[in-house]
Design a protein around this motif. Structure first.
Motif, mmCIF file in Angstrom:
data_model
loop_
_atom_site.group_PDB
_atom_site.id
_atom_site.type_symbol
_atom_site.label_atom_id
_atom_site.label_comp_id
_atom_site.label_asym_id
_atom_site.label_seq_id
_atom_site.Cartn_x
_atom_site.Cartn_y
_atom_site.Cartn_z
ATOM 1 N N SER A 112 0.837 -1.199 -0.048
ATOM 2 C CA SER A 112 0.034 -0.053 0.110
ATOM 3 C C SER A 112 0.821 1.373 -0.128
ATOM 4 O O SER A 112 0.649 2.297 -0.707
ATOM 5 C CB SER A 112 -1.002 0.031 1.184
ATOM 6 N N ALA B 82 -3.906 4.858 4.740
ATOM 7 C CA ALA B 82 -2.859 3.966 4.452
ATOM 8 C C ALA B 82 -2.143 3.536 5.973
ATOM 9 O O ALA B 82 -1.749 2.428 6.129
ATOM 10 C CB ALA B 82 -2.116 4.544 3.909
ATOM 11 N N MET C 232 -5.116 14.076 -0.138
ATOM 12 C CA MET C 232 -3.996 13.494 0.202
ATOM 13 C C MET C 232 -3.688 12.944 1.565
ATOM 14 O O MET C 232 -3.362 11.921 1.906
ATOM 15 C CB MET C 232 -2.601 14.307 -0.515
ATOM 16 N N GLY D 57 2.194 9.276 -5.795
ATOM 17 C CA GLY D 57 2.678 10.806 -5.446
ATOM 18 C C GLY D 57 3.846 10.955 -6.569
ATOM 19 O O GLY D 57 3.802 12.325 -7.103
ATOM 20 N N LEU E 204 -5.685 10.041 1.959
ATOM 21 C CA LEU E 204 -4.953 8.802 1.860
ATOM 22 C C LEU E 204 -4.093 8.388 2.597
ATOM 23 O O LEU E 204 -3.837 7.007 2.955
ATOM 24 C CB LEU E 204 -4.527 9.268 0.217
ATOM 25 N N VAL E 205 -3.176 9.442 3.222
ATOM 26 C CA VAL E 205 -2.206 9.058 4.205
ATOM 27 C C VAL E 205 -2.846 8.277 5.541
ATOM 28 O O VAL E 205 -2.219 7.639 5.917
ATOM 29 C CB VAL E 205 -1.347 10.352 4.388
ATOM 30 N N CYS F 57 1.039 4.122 -2.944
ATOM 31 C CA CYS F 57 0.779 5.649 -2.616
ATOM 32 C C CYS F 57 2.009 6.409 -3.024
ATOM 33 O O CYS F 57 1.905 7.488 -3.683
ATOM 34 C CB CYS F 57 0.823 5.656 -0.820
ATOM 35 N N LYS F 58 3.296 5.761 -2.880
ATOM 36 C CA LYS F 58 4.650 6.780 -3.295
ATOM 37 C C LYS F 58 4.663 6.775 -4.662
ATOM 38 O O LYS F 58 5.043 7.574 -5.307
ATOM 39 C CB LYS F 58 5.808 5.791 -2.596
#
Length: 56
Positions: free
Chosen positions: A17, A54, A47, A25, A50-51, A21-22
């Motif tokens: 995950s 995660a 964003m 980005g 999302l963080v 995400c990285k």
């Protein structure tokens, strides 16, 4: 009792995950270009969500 995942649902672990995400980005950064250093408030809010998600 946890809800069973649908058969077509893909489960990934925290490591994958984070990698997804990285990568998203990095691709957004390239697509938006250097003029987009400051995110618009709505995108920044998304964003942050999302963080947070995660991290769970």
């Amino acid at each position: 009792m946890p809800n069973p995942a649908p058969q077509d649902d893909v489960q990934i672990n925290r490591v994958h995950s984070g990698a997804v995400c990285k990568e998203i980005g990095e691709r957004l950064s390239v697509a938006l270009g250097p003029q987009s250093i400051e995110l618009q408030p709505r995108l920044l809010s998304l964003m942050k969500r999302l963080v947070e998600q995660a991290g769970h």
